[in-house]
Each structure stands twice: as structure tokens, then as C-alpha cells.
Design an enzyme around this catalytic site. Structure first.
Site, PDB file in Angstrom:
ATOM      1  N   GLU A  62       0.834  -1.207   0.000  1.00 36.16           N
ATOM      2  CA  GLU A  62       0.000   0.000   0.000  1.00 36.16           C
ATOM      3  C   GLU A  62       0.869   1.258   0.000  1.00 36.16           C
ATOM      4  OE1 GLU A  62      -0.119  -2.600   1.879  1.00 36.16           O
ATOM      5  OE2 GLU A  62      -2.099  -3.039   2.683  1.00 36.16           O
ATOM      6  N   THR A 205      19.789 -39.541   2.138  1.00 39.85           N
ATOM      7  CA  THR A 205      19.836 -38.977   0.784  1.00 39.85           C
ATOM      8  C   THR A 205      21.134 -38.206   0.569  1.00 39.85           C
ATOM      9  OG1 THR A 205      17.438 -38.842   0.636  1.00 39.85           O
ATOM     10  CG2 THR A 205      18.665 -37.388  -0.817  1.00 39.85           C
ATOM     11  N   LEU A 213      21.788 -28.918  -3.474  1.00 43.33           N
ATOM     12  CA  LEU A 213      20.599 -28.241  -2.953  1.00 43.33           C
ATOM     13  C   LEU A 213      20.601 -26.738  -3.194  1.00 43.33           C
ATOM     14  CD1 LEU A 213      19.966 -30.078   0.466  1.00 43.33           C
ATOM     15  CD2 LEU A 213      19.105 -30.653  -1.807  1.00 43.33           C
ATOM     16  N   ARG A 216      20.200 -22.998  -9.242  1.00 39.72           N
ATOM     17  CA  ARG A 216      21.094 -22.679 -10.361  1.00 39.72           C
ATOM     18  C   ARG A 216      20.287 -22.389 -11.622  1.00 39.72           C
ATOM     19  NH1 ARG A 216      22.650 -27.165  -7.804  1.00 39.72           N
ATOM     20  NH2 ARG A 216      21.786 -28.493  -9.430  1.00 39.72           N
ATOM     21  N   GLU A 299      13.290 -32.578  -0.124  1.00 40.51           N
ATOM     22  CA  GLU A 299      13.559 -33.454  -1.265  1.00 40.51           C
ATOM     23  C   GLU A 299      13.788 -34.829  -0.663  1.00 40.51           C
ATOM     24  OE1 GLU A 299      16.150 -31.803  -4.220  1.00 40.51           O
ATOM     25  OE2 GLU A 299      15.379 -29.782  -3.889  1.00 40.51           O
ATOM     26  N   PRO A 302      12.841 -42.332   0.397  1.00 40.26           N
ATOM     27  CA  PRO A 302      11.774 -43.157   0.959  1.00 40.26           C
ATOM     28  C   PRO A 302      11.656 -43.084   2.484  1.00 40.26           C
ATOM     29  CG  PRO A 302      13.034 -44.395  -0.660  1.00 40.26           C
ATOM     30  CD  PRO A 302      13.744 -43.099  -0.481  1.00 40.26           C
TER      31      PRO A 302
HETATM   32  C1  AOF Z   1       0.210  -4.963   4.554  1.00 39.64           C
HETATM   33  N1  AOF Z   1       0.829  -4.772   3.368  1.00 39.64           N
HETATM   34  O1  AOF Z   1       2.407  -5.265   1.898  1.00 39.64           O
HETATM   35  C2  AOF Z   1       2.315  -6.563   3.833  1.00 39.64           C
HETATM   36  C3  AOF Z   1       1.613  -6.798   5.046  1.00 39.64           C
HETATM   37  O2  AOF Z   1       7.373  -6.898   9.496  1.00 39.64           O
HETATM   38  P1  AOF Z   1       6.433  -5.779   9.155  1.00 39.64           P
HETATM   39  O3  AOF Z   1       6.380  -4.739  10.217  1.00 39.64           O
HETATM   40  O4  AOF Z   1       6.685  -5.252   7.789  1.00 39.64           O
HETATM   41  O5  AOF Z   1       4.967  -6.385   9.156  1.00 39.64           O
HETATM   42  C4  AOF Z   1       4.733  -7.589   8.546  1.00 39.64           C
HETATM   43  C5  AOF Z   1       3.303  -8.008   8.783  1.00 39.64           C
HETATM   44  O6  AOF Z   1       2.421  -7.132   8.070  1.00 39.64           O
HETATM   45  C6  AOF Z   1       3.075  -9.398   8.217  1.00 39.64           C
HETATM   46  O7  AOF Z   1       3.238 -10.368   9.207  1.00 39.64           O
HETATM   47  C7  AOF Z   1       1.633  -9.302   7.721  1.00 39.64           C
HETATM   48  O8  AOF Z   1       0.721  -9.526   8.768  1.00 39.64           O
HETATM   49  C8  AOF Z   1       1.535  -7.867   7.256  1.00 39.64           C
HETATM   50  N2  AOF Z   1       1.979  -7.791   5.860  1.00 39.64           N
HETATM   51  N3  AOF Z   1       0.557  -5.985   5.356  1.00 39.64           N
HETATM   52  O9  AOF Z   1      -0.671  -4.176   4.912  1.00 39.64           O
HETATM   53  C9  AOF Z   1       1.866  -5.507   2.990  1.00 39.64           C
HETATM   54  N4  AOF Z   1       3.377  -7.326   3.501  1.00 39.64           N
HETATM   55 ZN    ZN Z   2       1.070  -2.770   5.933  1.00 30.82          ZN
END
Ligand code: AOF
Ligand code: ZN
Length: 379
Positions: A62, A205, A213, A216, A299, A302
């Protein structure tokens, strides 16, 4: 509704929310431990701002969209894939930023269950912003499946990848030069690795395949961002001569049971984390969750596949079906003693399928009761 074949964004009917979905996807692989989020600002039928979350600690979707719109944000409608955050975290609250910018309406894909961040929709309504949720939150939840799982359980989303011969074996006879799956399937593995926070194999494995792992490119060059590599040890420890311990491609974590001292030469090469053997594999996964691993690619051979399946610890199983026969001396895929009852008791269902070069790929998830439900607050 998985992402390997087909695009989750295609199933979003509102064109602006669909666009927000596509923008969110641009953050795939770099936002962890945060979810991917996209935002579009629309005024008088015209897109005036766009943004997506690129990396944790960086601006939220936002904030990026508001910055790109400038004054045009006033009176606009914000289309966001995830409920705008209510909290001041590493960045300011998105709900208050939208209010301050004079956004008149918000259309939200799905709600944010995160204990700290949730509540943005209510904040917006209180401030007089008209709030609407998408009719169907499913594609928006799918976009952030791994993160929703982690937010509600604290354990990583466990995606298991196995290559399978036509006669149903996951490994060829040791020493056999041919591979089960082809070149295109290797590219798919690279994609799965690149989107994971960590890639794990069992010691068995590691010993038989000595895998790198790493992520690339087609030309063999290493990608800039590499997932953490995890060796799951039980009683036995991996030898210090393993390739991944000497290639300089990034951290290798040894997940070892408590009370098994790491041999000094090995200890210098790995980041050792321990788990209580009595807590089993679930305990080992919890340790990874505690160290910030949101999505884990296993990855599996068995033995590890059997342990994960029997413990109902698989959140998604990706099977790559190759067209060759492995023969009866190849190890079986599932080593459980009570295979019939086990598989009937814990069914997986197919969520995605497609062709990958000369191979087929099927994607399986646990049945509904085991999966995260839209809009449910489990935090
Ligand atoms: C939003 N818009 O683009 C995202 C959100 O670590 P912070 O402070 O940046 O907060 C991360 C938390 O905010 C994340 O755990 C999730 O709940 C929310 N992410 N929220 O409004 C965003 N990435
Ligand atoms: Zn936010």
C-alpha cells in the site's frame, strides 16, 4: 489451486483485484518471513497507483502504491490482496496511511490473521472508508498459503518433492547412471527451491546423492538468493566430506537430535540446531519454524517420506512422474509396515497436475479438514 500449473490470479473475477494479485506475485521468493501482497489504486476508472511488497523490512504494498499515486490517491479505491495492516511494525501502518491519503474505499482479498497486524479493515471503517471483501477469498489465501499456515501453526509449510519411476519407485538402484526425471523437471525443482526458505534432505539422501541443494540457472550458475540448506540427522551424522559443506553456496544447518554431539570437524562446517528425539520429526520442524523458516522444501527419499507421511506432516506433495521403469531391486517409495491402513487413514487429494517436458507432475494436499480455512482466525 496450486501455482505450478495455471495461475491463481486467473480465477479472480474483479480486474483490479486480479491486477493486485499479479503485482503480489512479483514479490514471490523475496518477501519471507512476510507474505506477498499487491495493491492497486483506482480513481475514476483509471489506475493511479500500483505497488507490491518486495522484501521484509521494506515498504508494504500500500505504501508503494500511495507513493506512486501522490495526490491522485485522494478519493481513490484501494484494491489489496491482503487486509492492510493496523500495526506500526518495521514500517508504518498501512490502514492509517490509506486513511491519511484520503482513500475513499478499500476492496480486500482476504483478512490478515496475524496477531499484530490484523484489524486494518475495522480501522478503515471507523475512519469512514468504505470496506468491501472479495466474494471469494480462496485465490488470495492460495497466494499466501505457506505464510497463512506458518501464521496459524508456527511450523513451516512442508512441501515434499519426490521423483517417481513409472513403476512407482522413488529411487533407482544405487549407482545407476540414469535419472528418473528429465531436464524440464530439474528446472521445476529449481523453481521450488528458489521459492522456499529452506531445502531439507535426510542424511541417507545426502549420503547416496551428495546433492548441492542450490538454486542454479540453465547455465549452471548459482542464483543470488539461495535457500538455507538443512540436513536432517537422527542417530547417524553426515560425513564432513559432503559437497554442500564445501561449495561456499551458503549456510548448511544440521538438525540433530539432542545429546548427539556433532563431530568437531563437521561442527565447524554447519550451523547445528538440536531437537528432542522424543519430539520426533514434528519437533525438528518446530525448531526450523522457530528460526524463521516459513516454507520448507523437502527433497525426500523413501525413509523421510515415510516418516513425514506417517506423522501427517506433509502440507503438499509434489510428485514428478518419469517414464522409465526402476525395477524390483529399486527401493520402494513408502516403507511403512501398514501401508494400506495408513494411506486410507490420511488421504491426500490432487490439487494440480500438468506436463513438464517428458514427465508428468501431480500436486497433492491433505484433505480439507487439515487445511487452513479462509478467514479463520487461528493466531
Ligand atoms: C500490509 N501490506 O504489503 C504486507 C503486510 O514486518 P512488518 O512490520 O513489515 O509487518 C509484517 C506483517 O504485516 C506481516 O506479518 C503481515 O501480517 C503484514 N503484511 N501488510 O498491509 C503488505 N506485507
Ligand atoms: Zn502494511
Amino acid at each position: 489451486m496450486s501455482r505450478l500449473f495455471g495461475d491463481v490470479c486467473d480465477s479472480v473475477s474483479d480486474p483490479y483485484l486480479r491486477r493486485a494479485c499479479r503485482l503480489a506475485e512479483r514479490g514471490r521468493g523475496t518477501t519471507s518471513p512476510n507474505p506477498v501482497v499487491g495493491c492497486v489504486l483506482v480513481r475514476d476508472g483509471r489506475v493511479v497507483g500500483e505497488g507490491w511488497h518486495e522484501r521484509a523490512g521494506g515498504p508494504h504494498a500500500e505504501a508503494v502504491a500511495l507513493a506512486s499515486a501522490g495526490d491522485a490517491a485522494r478519493g481513490s479505491t484501494a484494491y489489496v490482496t491482503l487486509e492492510p495492516c493496523a500495526h506500526v511494525g518495521r514500517t508504518p501502518s498501512c490502514a492509517s496511511a490509506l486513511i491519511e491519503a484520503g482513500v475513499g474505499r478499500a476492496v480486500i482479498g482476504t483478512s490478515d490473521p496475524h496477531t499484530l497486524a490484523r484489524g486494518g479493515a475495522e480501522m478503515l471503517s471507523h475512519a469512514g472508508v468504505e470496506v468491501e471483501f472479495a466474494d471469494d477469498p480462496a485465490p488470495f489465501n492460495e497466494l499466501i498459503t505457506e505464510w497463512l499456515h506458518f501464521a496459524s501453526t508456527g511450523t513451516p509449510f512442508v512441501r515434499v518433492k519426490v521423483a517417481l519411476s513409472l513403476d512407482g519407485h522413488s529411487t533407482l538402484v544405487p549407482g545407476s547412471p540414469s535419472r528418473i526425471s528429465g531436464r524440464e523437471a530439474s528446472a521445476l525443482t529449481m523453481r521450488l527451491r528458489s521459492e522456499a526458505d529452506a531445502v531439507m534432505v535426510g542424511v541417507a539422501t545426502a549420503l547416496s546423492d551428495d546433492p548441492a541443494l542450490t538454486v542454479r540457472g540453465d547455465d549452471g550458475s548459482a542464483a543470488a538468493r539461495q535457500p538455507r540448506r538443512v540436513l536432517l540427522g537422527r542417530a547417524s551424522q553426515p560425513p564432513a566430506s559432503l559437497r554442500m559443506l564445501h561449495d561456499g553456496a551458503g549456510v548448511v544447518t544440521l538438525l540433530a537430535p539432542e545429546g548427539v554431539p556433532t563431530e568437531p570437524m563437521l561442527a565447524r562446517l554447519v550451523d547445528t540446531r538440536s531437537y528432542a528425539l522424543s519430539d520426533g520429526l514434528a519437533g525438528a520442524l518446530n525448531v526450523l519454524g522457530g528460526s524463521g523458516v516459513v516454507s520448507l522444501l523437502v527433497e525426500a527419499g523413501p525413509r523421510l517420506l515415510t516418516a513425514l507421511y506417517d506423522g501427517a506432516l506433509i502440507d503438499e506433495l509434489v510428485l514428478v512422474h518419469g517414464g522409465g521403469m526402476a525395477g524390483t531391486s529399486a527401493p520402494d517409495l513408502y516403507l511403512g509396515a501398514d501401508g494400506a491402513t495408513g494411506s486410507l487413514a490420511k488421504p491426500l487429494h490432487v490439487v494440480d497436475a500438468g506436463r513438464c517436458g517428458a514427465d508428468a507432475v501431480t500436486v497433492w494436499r491433505p484433505d480439507e479438514e487439515g487445511t487452513y480455512r479462509a478467514g479463520t482466525d487461528r493466531s
